[in-house]
Design an enzyme around this catalytic site. Sequence first.
Site, mmCIF file in Angstrom:
data_model
loop_
_atom_site.group_PDB
_atom_site.id
_atom_site.type_symbol
_atom_site.label_atom_id
_atom_site.label_comp_id
_atom_site.label_asym_id
_atom_site.label_seq_id
_atom_site.Cartn_x
_atom_site.Cartn_y
_atom_site.Cartn_z
ATOM 1 N N GLU A 113 46.566 19.382 32.383
ATOM 2 C CA GLU A 113 47.826 19.080 33.073
ATOM 3 C C GLU A 113 48.392 17.748 32.586
ATOM 4 O OE1 GLU A 113 49.776 19.524 37.493
ATOM 5 O OE2 GLU A 113 47.593 19.469 37.335
ATOM 6 N N THR A 159 35.059 21.766 35.746
ATOM 7 C CA THR A 159 36.308 22.500 35.561
ATOM 8 C C THR A 159 37.513 21.714 36.074
ATOM 9 O OG1 THR A 159 35.121 24.603 35.652
ATOM 10 C CG2 THR A 159 37.498 24.681 36.056
ATOM 11 N N HIS A 176 37.822 28.657 32.330
ATOM 12 C CA HIS A 176 36.841 27.735 31.737
ATOM 13 C C HIS A 176 35.723 28.632 31.234
ATOM 14 C CE1 HIS A 176 34.551 23.652 32.298
ATOM 15 N NE2 HIS A 176 34.479 24.113 31.061
#
Length: 131
Positions: free
Chosen positions: A41, A33, A67
């Site tokens: 990002e 994750t 996720h």
Amino acid sequence: MIYIGTKCQLEQVVTEEITAAAVGSGALPVLGTPCMIAMMENAAQTVLAHFLAEGQGSVGTHLDVHHTSPTPVGMKFTVEAEITAVSENGKMVDFALQAWDERGPIGHGAHTRAIISSDRFLSKCNAKLEG
């Protein structure tokens, strides 16, 4: 001017180095994750960089990510960041985040970045070392 709706997609194949087991976020050999989030990002900062002036940068200020499905080692996954809003003062930018692998959706979320003066930001950060 920052254009709402501008997108960036990045893709990568899951390797052992970015599994949950390798990065310490879990014990299984699946896409970690933190690695999916870092790539999301990265897509956001990449798309925003096209609109920044010399000496400007951006920093993440908020993430809300789900996720939702595992991706095995050897499978390609893709992330996308789309600019969804810009604050009135133009300093805060919101993104919608999506992630999918070769079989379907694996994650989604929202992200906010602040536009900063890189030199001023680093100066303020490094001042913490002075006591």
